[in-house]
Motif scaffolding. Structure first.
Motif, PDB file in Angstrom:
ATOM      1  N   LYS A 464       0.840  -1.206   0.000  1.00 23.64           N
ATOM      2  CA  LYS A 464       0.000   0.000   0.000  1.00 23.64           C
ATOM      3  C   LYS A 464       0.875   1.257   0.000  1.00 23.64           C
ATOM      4  N   ASP A 465       1.981   1.211   0.767  1.00 22.70           N
ATOM      5  CA  ASP A 465       2.893   2.359   0.799  1.00 22.70           C
ATOM      6  C   ASP A 465       3.534   2.600  -0.565  1.00 22.70           C
ATOM      7  N   VAL A 466       3.721   1.538  -1.349  1.00 24.27           N
ATOM      8  CA  VAL A 466       4.296   1.676  -2.691  1.00 24.27           C
ATOM      9  C   VAL A 466       3.441   2.624  -3.537  1.00 24.27           C
ATOM     10  N   VAL A 467       2.119   2.581  -3.317  1.00 25.48           N
ATOM     11  CA  VAL A 467       1.186   3.388  -4.104  1.00 25.48           C
ATOM     12  C   VAL A 467       0.865   4.710  -3.419  1.00 25.48           C
ATOM     13  N   HIS A 468       0.622   4.673  -2.122  1.00 22.57           N
ATOM     14  CA  HIS A 468       0.053   5.842  -1.443  1.00 22.57           C
ATOM     15  C   HIS A 468       1.084   6.707  -0.728  1.00 22.57           C
ATOM     16  N   GLU A 469       2.305   6.229  -0.581  1.00 20.78           N
ATOM     17  CA  GLU A 469       3.371   7.077  -0.054  1.00 20.78           C
ATOM     18  C   GLU A 469       4.245   7.521  -1.233  1.00 20.78           C
ATOM     19  N   ASP A 470       5.526   7.668  -1.004  1.00 22.12           N
ATOM     20  CA  ASP A 470       6.406   8.137  -2.079  1.00 22.12           C
ATOM     21  C   ASP A 470       7.088   6.968  -2.777  1.00 22.12           C
ATOM     22  N   GLY A 480      -9.867   8.094  -3.293  1.00 27.07           N
ATOM     23  CA  GLY A 480     -10.918   7.475  -2.502  1.00 27.07           C
ATOM     24  C   GLY A 480     -10.844   5.963  -2.425  1.00 27.07           C
ATOM     25  N   ILE A 481      -9.861   5.338  -3.095  1.00 29.08           N
ATOM     26  CA  ILE A 481      -9.723   3.882  -3.108  1.00 29.08           C
ATOM     27  C   ILE A 481      -8.320   3.528  -2.639  1.00 29.08           C
ATOM     28  N   THR A 482      -8.212   2.594  -1.693  1.00 29.59           N
ATOM     29  CA  THR A 482      -6.887   2.144  -1.268  1.00 29.59           C
ATOM     30  C   THR A 482      -6.428   1.007  -2.178  1.00 29.59           C
ATOM     31  N   MET A 483      -5.151   1.030  -2.484  1.00 29.78           N
ATOM     32  CA  MET A 483      -4.596   0.022  -3.381  1.00 29.78           C
ATOM     33  C   MET A 483      -3.250  -0.455  -2.853  1.00 29.78           C
ATOM     34  N   ALA A 484      -3.044  -1.765  -2.856  1.00 34.02           N
ATOM     35  CA  ALA A 484      -1.727  -2.345  -2.605  1.00 34.02           C
ATOM     36  C   ALA A 484      -1.132  -2.684  -3.965  1.00 34.02           C
ATOM     37  N   GLY A 485       0.072  -2.192  -4.235  1.00 33.32           N
ATOM     38  CA  GLY A 485       0.628  -2.401  -5.561  1.00 33.32           C
ATOM     39  C   GLY A 485       2.113  -2.663  -5.545  1.00 33.32           C
ATOM     40  N   LYS A 486       2.621  -3.134  -6.680  1.00 36.92           N
ATOM     41  CA  LYS A 486       4.063  -3.332  -6.830  1.00 36.92           C
ATOM     42  C   LYS A 486       4.431  -3.200  -8.300  1.00 36.92           C
ATOM     43  N   THR A 487       5.456  -2.381  -8.544  1.00 40.73           N
ATOM     44  CA  THR A 487       5.969  -2.207  -9.900  1.00 40.73           C
ATOM     45  C   THR A 487       7.025  -3.261 -10.195  1.00 40.73           C
ATOM     46  N   GLY A 488       7.270  -3.466 -11.489  1.00 38.36           N
ATOM     47  CA  GLY A 488       8.331  -4.368 -11.919  1.00 38.36           C
ATOM     48  C   GLY A 488       8.946  -3.884 -13.213  1.00 38.36           C
ATOM     49  N   THR A 489      10.274  -3.855 -13.272  1.00 34.85           N
ATOM     50  CA  THR A 489      10.985  -3.491 -14.498  1.00 34.85           C
ATOM     51  C   THR A 489      12.102  -4.512 -14.663  1.00 34.85           C
ATOM     52  N   ALA A 490      11.825  -5.578 -15.392  1.00 37.36           N
ATOM     53  CA  ALA A 490      12.758  -6.699 -15.484  1.00 37.36           C
ATOM     54  C   ALA A 490      13.522  -6.648 -16.795  1.00 37.36           C
ATOM     55  N   GLN A 491      14.849  -6.688 -16.697  1.00 38.96           N
ATOM     56  CA  GLN A 491      15.687  -6.753 -17.882  1.00 38.96           C
ATOM     57  C   GLN A 491      15.562  -8.148 -18.494  1.00 38.96           C
ATOM     58  N   LEU A 554     -17.262   3.235  -7.284  1.00 38.10           N
ATOM     59  CA  LEU A 554     -16.367   4.383  -7.374  1.00 38.10           C
ATOM     60  C   LEU A 554     -16.835   5.593  -6.581  1.00 38.10           C
ATOM     61  N   SER A 555     -18.125   5.825  -6.541  1.00 37.86           N
ATOM     62  CA  SER A 555     -18.731   6.967  -5.833  1.00 37.86           C
ATOM     63  C   SER A 555     -18.058   8.285  -6.193  1.00 37.86           C
ATOM     64  N   GLU A 556     -17.384   8.903  -5.221  1.00 37.24           N
ATOM     65  CA  GLU A 556     -16.878  10.257  -5.422  1.00 37.24           C
ATOM     66  C   GLU A 556     -15.710  10.334  -6.387  1.00 37.24           C
ATOM     67  N   THR A 557     -15.188   9.233  -6.837  1.00 38.50           N
ATOM     68  CA  THR A 557     -14.030   9.284  -7.729  1.00 38.50           C
ATOM     69  C   THR A 557     -14.421   9.473  -9.182  1.00 38.50           C
ATOM     70  N   LEU A 558     -15.718   9.524  -9.478  1.00 34.73           N
ATOM     71  CA  LEU A 558     -16.134   9.653 -10.871  1.00 34.73           C
ATOM     72  C   LEU A 558     -15.650  10.951 -11.501  1.00 34.73           C
ATOM     73  N   ASP A 559     -15.515  12.015 -10.695  1.00 38.12           N
ATOM     74  CA  ASP A 559     -15.042  13.262 -11.276  1.00 38.12           C
ATOM     75  C   ASP A 559     -13.609  13.122 -11.771  1.00 38.12           C
ATOM     76  N   THR A 560     -12.820  12.316 -11.066  1.00 47.30           N
ATOM     77  CA  THR A 560     -11.448  12.060 -11.504  1.00 47.30           C
ATOM     78  C   THR A 560     -11.446  11.301 -12.817  1.00 47.30           C
ATOM     79  N   VAL A 561     -12.342  10.353 -12.932  1.00 46.55           N
ATOM     80  CA  VAL A 561     -12.423   9.548 -14.142  1.00 46.55           C
ATOM     81  C   VAL A 561     -12.776  10.417 -15.344  1.00 46.55           C
ATOM     82  N   VAL A 562     -13.777  11.276 -15.164  1.00 43.91           N
ATOM     83  CA  VAL A 562     -14.198  12.132 -16.265  1.00 43.91           C
ATOM     84  C   VAL A 562     -13.063  13.059 -16.677  1.00 43.91           C
TER      85      VAL A 562
END
Length: 652
Positions: A464-470, A480-491, A554-562
Motif C-alpha cells: 500500500k505504501d508503494v502506491v500511497h506514499e512516495d 478514494g480507493i486504497t490500493m496495494a501495488g508493486k511495480t516491476g521493471t525486469a531486464q 467508485l462513488s466520489e471518484t467519478l469526477d477524476t475519471v471524467v
C-alpha cells in the motif's frame, strides 16, 4: 363331293385342346416365374428398388455455445448450406461439373474428378453463400444436394480470442476452450431416409430411428465481457503509446478465484483464423515465461517475515545503490544507504532484497516459492500451459540467490503470478484460479497456509505504501480507493547475458486492506520508456477504475475519471450495490426493436440481457432480418418446451 366331305375328320377339338394346353403351360410358367421372383429374387429386387426411390440424408446438430459469466454470448453457430453429391446417382458428370463450376466458382477439373468417382459421398463445397445455394437448387442436378451445417462465429471479434480458440471447417475445436471442451460442445449427426419420385421430388420423411437431440452442450466461462473489453482497450492503448511488442492483463475476483479478464495482445480474431499467425493465436498469459523482476519482491518479504528474518523496521544497508556479489554488480535505481525493510519494498531496492534473500537462504526461499505454485502449472485446464523455470536450490550460486530475490533468474507465467498474489490477498492461503463455471469441474481442495494472516497483512501494508506514499507505484493511485501495488521493471535475457529490452509490469490489489480485486499488467519490450511505474501502472489504474465503476464502487471518484476523458457511461453501464456480483440487466422497451442493419454483436448483447438467446441463420456479422418483426411484443420465455426459434436473426 358329299362323300369326300363326310370322309374328313374333325380336328377342331384337338386344336382347342392344344391351345388350352399351351395357355395353361404359359400361365403355369408365369406363376412359376412370379413365385421365383417373389421367393428367390425378392430381397435383391427390393434393395434395388429402394436405391432408386429412397435416399439416405443427414443433418448436423448445432455446436454448443460459449457464454461469459453473465450470459453474454462469446461463441455461437449459424446455419449454413453445404453442397455434396452421391456420384452413383449422377447420370452425366460432365454436365454436372460444368454447372457446379459456374455456380460455385470451383475448378471444373476438380469437380469432375469428384463427380466421376466411385464413392458413395463427396463434398462439393462447404458452407456456401445464399446465392450459391440458390443456384445449386435451381440447377436441379440429380445426385447433387444441399445439407444444413453450422459455421462458427464469434460475435465479439477479437474479444478473448486466444482464450476461446477456434474450430476447423468440420467444427472440431483446435485451440483454447473450443479444444478443451470439444467433446462436450460437439454436435451429433442425424441420419434419416427420404423417398423420392422419378423426378427426385421428396414424398415423405421416415423419422424412425432419427436422433431427437443432436445439439452440443454449452460452456460458461468466468470471464466478464465488460471487464475483458476494458482490459483489452487499456492494454492496446499502452502498447500503441510505448510501441511495445506484446502485453498481458489479468483481472481476478479474489473471493472466488474467478478470472474476470485475460487479455493478450497482439489480438486474435477467431473469425479470421486464416489471416492470423501463431504469435497472434498464442495465449501469452499461460504460455510465455518471463523473469518477473520486482513484482516478485512481495513474496521474498512474506517469506522473510514468516521466518522472522526481518521485521518491517529492520535496517538494511543498501550500499548507496551499488553492491558486488561474486564479481557481479547489483545496482539500484534509487540509491540509498540505510533503509528500514518496509522502505526497501517501497523504493524497490534490489540490493536490500538481495541481502534479505542471503539471510533467508536458498533452500528456505525455494520451499516458499514451490508452495506458491512457481515451477509448476496452475492446472487451469487450457492447452499449452508452461510450468515456468525454477532451478533446484542445490544449483543456486550466491549470484543466483541474489538475483532470484529481486525477480531475475526465475521464469514465471502471468497465471503463476496471479495465483501467488491470490495467496497474499487470501490471508496467506493458496487458492485455485478458475476460468470455467459450466461444466463444474471437481478439483481437489489443495489449499495450503503458506503465510500467516499477520504476515499477509504486513506485506499488503508495505505494498500500500508503494502506491500511497512516495513509492514507485504512485501513478496508479485512485482517489478514494486504497490500493496495494508493486511495480516491476525486469531486464530481459539475451544471448550472452541481459540485453536492452525490458518487461514492465504492475500488480494491484484493491482495496488494500481486504482485497476484492487483483489486476496484473505486463507490457513486453516497450520502446519509449521501460519503467513499470510509467508503462504498466497507468494501465492497471484505468482497468481498476473501469471495473470498480462497472460494479458501482467508485462513488466520489467519478469526477477524476471524467477528467481523464474516460466516459462515465462506458465505465458504469450497469452499476451494482454489491461488490463483484453479476450486473443487473439493462432496461429494455416493451416492444421488439428494429435491429436490422445492426452488428450482430450489439444485437446479441441486447437480447441476452433480455434473457433471449436467438437462433442465427445465414452468414455474416450484420442483421438483415428478424422474427418477431419490429413493434411486436417480446416473445415468451424461449427456454420452455415447444418454443424453438422464438427469436430468429438472419445475417448477411
Amino acid at each position: 363331293m358329299a362323300k369326300g366331305s363326310q370322309g374328313r375328320k374333325d380336328h377342331s377339338k384337338v386344336k382347342i385342346g392344344l391351345v388350352m394346353v399351351l395357355f395353361s403351360l404359359a400361365l403355369a410358367g408365369l406363376w412359376v416365374r412370379a413365385g421365383w421372383v417373389q421367393l428367390h429374387d425378392g430381397t435383391a429386387l427390393l434393395t434395388q428398388a429402394s436405391k432408386q426411390s429412397l435416399a439416405a440424408e443427414f443433418e448436423y446438430g448445432e455446436r454448443g455455445r460459449i457464454f461469459d459469466r453473465n450470459g453474454q454470448m462469446l461463441a455461437t453457430s449459424v446455419e449454413a448450406k453445404s453442397v455434396y453429391a452421391c456420384p452413383y446417382e449422377i447420370k452425366n458428370a460432365d454436365v454436372a461439373a460444368d454447372t457446379l463450376s459456374r455456380a460455385l466458382k470451383v475448378s471444373r477439373s476438380k469437380l469432375y474428378r469428384r463427380l466421376a468417382s466411385k464413392k458413395k459421398f463427396v463434398w462439393i463445397k462447404r458452407q456456401v453463400t445464399d446465392r450459391e445455394a440458390l443456384a445449386v437448387t435451381g440447377a436441379d442436378l440429380p445426385g447433387v444436394r444441399l445439407v444444413s451445417e453450422f459455421s462458427r462465429i464469434y460475435p465479439n471479434g477479437h474479444l478473448a480470442g486466444q482464450t476461446l480458440g477456434f474450430v476447423n471447417i468440420d467444427g472440431r475445436g483446435l485451440e483454447g476452450i473450443e479444444r478443451i471442451y470439444d467433446e462436450r460442445m460437439k454436435p451429433g449427426k442425424a441420419q434419416f431416409v427420404v423417398q423420392r419420385d422419378a423426378k427426385g421430388a421428396r414424398l415423405y420423411l421416415d423419422a424412425q430411428g432419427r436422433e431427437m437431440d443432436i445439439n452440443g452442450l454449452d460452456v460458461r466461462l468466468t470471464i466478464d465481457t465488460h471487464i475483458q473489453h476494458a482490459a483489452e482497450q487499456a492494454l492496446a492503448k499502452s502498447i500503441a503509446k510505448y510501441e511495445a511488442r506484446a502485453g498481458i492483463v489479468l483481472v481476478v475476483d479474489v473471493d472466488s478465484g474467478d478470472i474476470l479478464a485475460m487479455a493478450n495482445q497482439p489480438f486474435f480474431n477467431p473469425n479470421a483464423v486464416k489471416r492470423s499467425n501463431a504469435g497472434q493465436r498464442r495465449l501469452r498469459a499461460l504460455t510465455d515465461v518471463y523473469e518477473p523482476g520486482s513484482t516478485m519482491k512481495p513474496f521474498l518479504f512474506a517469506a522473510a517475515l514468516e521466518e522472522e528474518v526481518i521485521e518491517p523496521d529492520t535496517l538494511i544497508d543498501c550500499e548507496n545503490g551499488r553492491w558486488r556479489v561474486a564479481r557481479k554488480t547489483i545496482r539500484d535505481t534509487h540509491p540509498a544507504k540505510w533503509l528500514p525493510a518496509h522502505k526497501v519494498m517501497r523504493y524497490s531496492s534490489n540490493i536490500g532484497c538481495a541481502k534479505i534473500g542471503m539471510d533467508l537462504g536458498s533452500g528456505v526461499y525455494y520451499d516458499y516459492l514451490t508452495k506458491l505454485g512457481f515451477g509448476e502449472k496452475t492446472r487451469i485446464g487450457l492447452p499449452g500451459e508452461s510450468g515456468g523455470i525454477l532451478m533446484p536450490p542445490g544449483k543456486w550460486t550466491s549470484v543466483d540467490l541474489a538475483a532470484i530475490s529481486f525477480g531475475q533468474g526465475i521464469g514465471t507465467t502471468a497465471l503463476q503470478m496471479a495465483k501467488a498474489f491470490l495467496c497474499l490477498a487470501n490471508g496467506g492461503v493458496t487458492k485455485e484460479l478458475n476460468l470455467v463455471q459450466l461444466p463444474e469441474t471437481e478439483r481437489k481442495n489443495a489449499s495450503v497456509q503458506v503465510f500467516s494472516q499477520k504476515t499477509a497483512d504486513t506485506v499488503l501494508s508495505m505494498m500500500k505504501d508503494v502506491v500511497h506514499e512516495d513509492g514507485t507505484g504512485r501513478s496508479a493511485r485512485i482517489k478514494g480507493i486504497t490500493m496495494a501495488g508493486k511495480t516491476g521493471t525486469a531486464q530481459k535475457a539475451a544471448k550472452g547475458g541481459y540485453g536492452k529490452e525490458y518487461m514492465s509490469s504492475f500488480v494491484a490489489l484493491v482495496p488494500a486492506e481486504d482485497p476484492e480485486l487483483l489486476v496484473i499488467t505486463m507490457i513486453d519490450e516497450p520502446q519509449k520508456a521501460n519503467y513499470g511505474s510509467m508503462v504498466a501502472a497507468p494501465v492497471c489504474r484505468e482497468i481498476t477504475v473501469r471495473t470498480l465503476a462497472y460494479y458501482g464502487k467508485l462513488s466520489e471518484t467519478l469526477d477524476t475519471v471524467v477528467a481523464e476523458n474516460i466516459s462515465v457511461d462506458e465505465l458504469a453501464e450497469a452499476p451494482l450495490a454489491g461488490a463483484l456480483s453479476a450486473p443487473a440487466a439493462a432496461s429494455v422497451s416493451a416492444k421488439v426493436p428494429n435491429v436490422k442493419g445492426l452488428p450482430v454483436r450489439r444485437v446479441l448483447e441486447m437480447l441476452t440481457k433480455k434473457g433471449i438467446v436467438p437462433v442465427l441463420k445465414g452468414q455474416g456479422m450484420t442483421v438483415k432480418g428478424q422474427k418477431p418483426d419490429p413493434g411486436q411484443p417480446w416473445p415468451e420465455d424461449d427456454t420452455k418446451e415447444g418454443t424453438d426459434d422464438v427469436f430468429v436473426l438472419w445475417l448477411s
